[in-house]
Design a protein around this motif. Structure first.
Motif, PDB file in Angstrom:
ATOM      1  N   TYR A  70      35.141  72.587  51.111  1.00 19.86           N
ATOM      2  CA  TYR A  70      34.320  73.469  50.278  1.00 19.86           C
ATOM      3  C   TYR A  70      32.971  73.655  50.951  1.00 19.86           C
ATOM      4  CZ  TYR A  70      33.834  68.731  48.306  1.00 19.86           C
ATOM      5  OH  TYR A  70      33.726  67.385  48.141  1.00 19.86           O
ATOM      6  N   ARG A  71      32.526  74.911  50.935  1.00 22.01           N
ATOM      7  CA  ARG A  71      31.277  75.238  51.621  1.00 22.01           C
ATOM      8  C   ARG A  71      30.446  76.129  50.732  1.00 22.01           C
ATOM      9  NH1 ARG A  71      34.562  76.671  56.342  1.00 22.01           N
ATOM     10  NH2 ARG A  71      34.865  74.751  57.510  1.00 22.01           N
ATOM     11  N   GLU A  72      29.144  75.953  50.844  1.00 22.22           N
ATOM     12  CA  GLU A  72      28.246  76.791  50.067  1.00 22.22           C
ATOM     13  C   GLU A  72      28.508  78.259  50.417  1.00 22.22           C
ATOM     14  OE1 GLU A  72      24.130  76.089  50.793  1.00 22.22           O
ATOM     15  OE2 GLU A  72      23.575  76.710  48.788  1.00 22.22           O
ATOM     16  N   ASN A  73      28.569  79.103  49.431  1.00 24.96           N
ATOM     17  CA  ASN A  73      28.815  80.558  49.559  1.00 24.96           C
ATOM     18  C   ASN A  73      30.235  80.916  49.992  1.00 24.96           C
ATOM     19  OD1 ASN A  73      26.108  80.982  48.904  1.00 24.96           O
ATOM     20  ND2 ASN A  73      25.511  80.796  51.067  1.00 24.96           N
ATOM     21  N   GLU A  74      31.069  79.947  50.284  1.00 23.68           N
ATOM     22  CA  GLU A  74      32.457  80.267  50.671  1.00 23.68           C
ATOM     23  C   GLU A  74      33.458  79.735  49.651  1.00 23.68           C
ATOM     24  OE1 GLU A  74      33.945  79.590  54.709  1.00 23.68           O
ATOM     25  OE2 GLU A  74      31.857  79.407  55.327  1.00 23.68           O
ATOM     26  N   GLY A  75      33.016  78.790  48.848  1.00 19.15           N
ATOM     27  CA  GLY A  75      33.925  78.194  47.869  1.00 19.15           C
ATOM     28  C   GLY A  75      34.951  77.285  48.528  1.00 19.15           C
ATOM     29  N   TYR A  76      36.158  77.273  47.981  1.00 20.34           N
ATOM     30  CA  TYR A  76      37.208  76.400  48.505  1.00 20.34           C
ATOM     31  C   TYR A  76      37.924  77.060  49.671  1.00 20.34           C
ATOM     32  CZ  TYR A  76      36.475  73.843  44.198  1.00 20.34           C
ATOM     33  OH  TYR A  76      35.911  73.131  43.188  1.00 20.34           O
ATOM     34  N   VAL A  77      38.088  76.324  50.752  1.00 22.29           N
ATOM     35  CA  VAL A  77      38.787  76.862  51.930  1.00 22.29           C
ATOM     36  C   VAL A  77      39.998  75.968  52.185  1.00 22.29           C
ATOM     37  CG1 VAL A  77      38.562  77.525  54.350  1.00 22.29           C
ATOM     38  CG2 VAL A  77      36.527  77.474  52.868  1.00 22.29           C
ATOM     39  N   PRO A  78      41.196  76.435  51.799  1.00 16.73           N
ATOM     40  CA  PRO A  78      42.364  75.565  51.978  1.00 16.73           C
ATOM     41  C   PRO A  78      42.701  75.348  53.451  1.00 16.73           C
ATOM     42  CG  PRO A  78      43.001  77.696  51.047  1.00 16.73           C
ATOM     43  CD  PRO A  78      41.519  77.735  51.215  1.00 16.73           C
ATOM     44  N   SER A  79      43.247  74.179  53.783  1.00 16.60           N
ATOM     45  CA  SER A  79      43.654  73.892  55.169  1.00 16.60           C
ATOM     46  C   SER A  79      45.101  74.346  55.326  1.00 16.60           C
ATOM     47  CB  SER A  79      43.579  72.397  55.453  1.00 16.60           C
ATOM     48  OG  SER A  79      42.379  71.880  54.999  1.00 16.60           O
ATOM     49  N   MET A  80      45.312  75.555  55.818  1.00 18.68           N
ATOM     50  CA  MET A  80      46.667  76.112  55.849  1.00 18.68           C
ATOM     51  C   MET A  80      47.361  75.971  57.207  1.00 18.68           C
ATOM     52  SD  MET A  80      47.243  76.997  52.800  1.00 18.68           S
ATOM     53  CE  MET A  80      48.798  77.860  52.932  1.00 18.68           C
ATOM     54  N   ASP A  81      46.582  75.829  58.310  1.00 13.65           N
ATOM     55  CA  ASP A  81      47.200  75.864  59.645  1.00 13.65           C
ATOM     56  C   ASP A  81      48.327  74.840  59.766  1.00 13.65           C
ATOM     57  OD1 ASP A  81      45.392  77.718  60.121  1.00 13.65           O
ATOM     58  OD2 ASP A  81      44.142  76.554  61.503  1.00 13.65           O
ATOM     59  N   GLU A  82      47.973  73.615  59.413  1.00 18.72           N
ATOM     60  CA  GLU A  82      48.924  72.519  59.528  1.00 18.72           C
ATOM     61  C   GLU A  82      50.153  72.757  58.644  1.00 18.72           C
ATOM     62  OE1 GLU A  82      50.087  68.800  61.030  1.00 18.72           O
ATOM     63  OE2 GLU A  82      48.628  70.276  61.691  1.00 18.72           O
ATOM     64  N   LEU A  83      49.889  73.329  57.457  1.00 16.95           N
ATOM     65  CA  LEU A  83      50.984  73.550  56.501  1.00 16.95           C
ATOM     66  C   LEU A  83      52.007  74.542  57.028  1.00 16.95           C
ATOM     67  CD1 LEU A  83      49.232  74.005  53.034  1.00 16.95           C
ATOM     68  CD2 LEU A  83      50.424  72.022  53.897  1.00 16.95           C
ATOM     69  N   ASN A  84      51.550  75.477  57.847  1.00 14.00           N
ATOM     70  CA  ASN A  84      52.440  76.562  58.272  1.00 14.00           C
ATOM     71  C   ASN A  84      53.180  76.296  59.576  1.00 14.00           C
ATOM     72  OD1 ASN A  84      52.205  78.284  56.087  1.00 14.00           O
ATOM     73  ND2 ASN A  84      50.207  78.976  56.750  1.00 14.00           N
ATOM     74  N   ARG A  85      53.103  75.062  60.070  1.00 14.08           N
ATOM     75  CA  ARG A  85      53.873  74.743  61.291  1.00 14.08           C
ATOM     76  C   ARG A  85      55.369  74.828  61.003  1.00 14.08           C
ATOM     77  NH1 ARG A  85      52.098  68.967  62.945  1.00 14.08           N
ATOM     78  NH2 ARG A  85      53.538  69.063  64.687  1.00 14.08           N
ATOM     79  N   ARG A  86      56.093  75.462  61.902  1.00 13.27           N
ATOM     80  CA  ARG A  86      57.558  75.526  61.785  1.00 13.27           C
ATOM     81  C   ARG A  86      58.140  74.325  62.529  1.00 13.27           C
ATOM     82  NH1 ARG A  86      60.016  79.308  58.394  1.00 13.27           N
ATOM     83  NH2 ARG A  86      58.444  80.874  58.036  1.00 13.27           N
ATOM     84  N   ILE A  87      58.824  73.488  61.808  1.00 15.17           N
ATOM     85  CA  ILE A  87      59.363  72.257  62.400  1.00 15.17           C
ATOM     86  C   ILE A  87      60.856  72.166  62.081  1.00 15.17           C
ATOM     87  CG2 ILE A  87      59.289  69.720  62.215  1.00 15.17           C
ATOM     88  CD1 ILE A  87      56.287  69.941  61.719  1.00 15.17           C
ATOM     89  N   ILE A  88      61.615  71.650  63.038  1.00 11.10           N
ATOM     90  CA  ILE A  88      63.036  71.337  62.788  1.00 11.10           C
ATOM     91  C   ILE A  88      63.144  69.814  62.829  1.00 11.10           C
ATOM     92  CG2 ILE A  88      65.428  71.712  63.508  1.00 11.10           C
ATOM     93  CD1 ILE A  88      63.865  74.339  63.231  1.00 11.10           C
ATOM     94  N   LEU A  89      63.477  69.221  61.713  1.00  6.20           N
ATOM     95  CA  LEU A  89      63.702  67.763  61.690  1.00  6.20           C
ATOM     96  C   LEU A  89      65.180  67.530  61.993  1.00  6.20           C
ATOM     97  CD1 LEU A  89      61.872  66.159  58.647  1.00  6.20           C
ATOM     98  CD2 LEU A  89      61.338  65.980  61.075  1.00  6.20           C
TER      99      LEU A  89
END
Ligand code: SF4
Ligand code: SF4
Length: 344
Positions: A70-89
């Motif tokens: 969370y940043r002043e004047n930006e509000g909440y900034v979700p961390s999406m990069d890591e979430l969107n990794r395409r992985i094959i387990l």
């Protein structure tokens, strides 16, 4: 469900094709243990592993993650990069697939968790069959066979893998290999049935879960809980390795005077002395016996009442990880009045 077969000697070719769908992660041997991690080359993969130290859950609910900034004047900034990794387990055992199906019910039902759900959409699962060792009781927990929750599931039979296609993505992987997969013959079906009954006979450990919630209900004051409390170190290792434990702690990290910060979550354990500590200093489970009893009651009784099955898949990790040899199957059998946990 489409069922095909793949010659074993073409598995490495299949793995190379699968890379186009995402980063391939599989069990590798590390310091005498097995861990899921990203492969640098296919030959590192060990698909004959007994169990990994941490379950594949770590990909969907990481031990520690930043949820947002969370940043002043930006509000909440979700961390999406890591979430969107395409992985094959690649190489997930049936019990761990089952555990993810259990977590799906927790994080896609009453507790809608977008972090978990996004990862579940972006991470493909290729399962692999296994044989039980001395700590496995997944058959007793009805988790030795997965019928959903994977994209593809491979059963090693003779010189080929029988491949069950679970999703459209799994079908795309099969189609991307051209004619690599072949139809099953009647002889293959007969081989599969033989392998299936051979696996059933290989289980050495057994617990009976029918009427277990009722036995727990009646045995709330059983001496077993006191004895376990005296033995347990409250180290939390059993929760940390468990594929179905999902408690986490949330913390804000703010620098005094600054106007931004992060919120993170990390795995927690009901065995920790602070787990039931609330504002004002009240601790609802001060004693170790109360905490270990809570863990068993939640998994084997409370979860059944809420979701219709225990939240244990019999993977045996907590048995391997406990420094004082507390064995969940022995505890259950002791409460049932059955002294021998070994299947006859
Ligand atoms: S309680 Fe133990 S055996 Fe059951 S799923 Fe968790 S780690 Fe595996
Ligand atoms: S791993 Fe064993 S000693 Fe540690 S908290 Fe769990 S039951 Fe207790």
């Amino acid at each position: 469900m489409k069922i095909l077969k793949l010659p074993k000697h073409r598995l490495d070719f299949f793995a190379s094709v699968v890379q186009q769908f995402g980063e391939v992660h599989a069990p590798v041997e590390q310091d005498g243990k097995f861990v899921f991690r990203r492969l640098t080359r296919w030959s590192e993969a060990r698909l004959d592993y007994p169990r990994t130290a941490l379950p594949p859950k770590k990909y969907f609910l990481p031990p520690r993650e930043t949820m947002f900034r969370y940043r002043e004047n930006e509000g909440y900034v979700p961390s999406m990069d890591e979430l969107n990794r395409r992985i094959i387990l690649f190489g997930v055992h049936a019990c761990d697939v089952y555990a993810l199906n259990i977590l799906d019910r927790v994080f896609s039902g009453e507790y809608d968790d977008p972090y978990y759900q996004t990862r579940r959409r972006n991470i493909a699962i290729i399962g692999i069959d296994c044989m039980p060792d001395d700590h496995c009781f997944c058959r007793s927990m009805r988790a030795d066979f997965a019928d959903h929750g994977f994209d593809l599931f491979l059963y090693g039979i003779g010189d080929y893998y029988q491949a069950m296609v679970g999703t459209a993505l799994g079908d795309d992987m099969v189609l991307a290999t051209g004619p690599l997969f072949e139809p099953m013959t009647q002889a293959d079906v007969d081989e599969y049935k033989l392998r299936s009954s051979g696996k059933r006979r290989a289980f050495r450990m057994e617990v009976e879960i029918r009427d277990l919630p009722e036995i727990f209900e009646m045995e709330y004051q059983n001496e077993t809980w006191k004895e376990l409390g005296e033995k347990c170190l409250s180290c939390g290792s059993c929760s940390m390795v468990c594929p179905t434990c999902y408690c986490y702690d949330v913390a804000d990290h703010v620098v005094l005077g600054a106007r931004d910060g992060t919120r993170s979550r990390s795995w927690d354990s009901c065995l920790f002395s602070t787990h039931a500590l609330v504002a004002g200093g009240e601790n609802f489970r001060k004693d170790r016996s109360a905490r270990i009893k809570f863990r068993y009651y939640h998994k084997q009784r409370g979860f059944v009442a809420q979701y219709g099955r225990p939240s244990c898949v019999g993977c045996g990790r907590c048995i391997s990880a406990c420094p004082v040899n507390i064995d969940i199957s022995e505890v259950i059998n002791q409460l049932r009045g059955v002294q021998d946990a070994v299947a006859k």
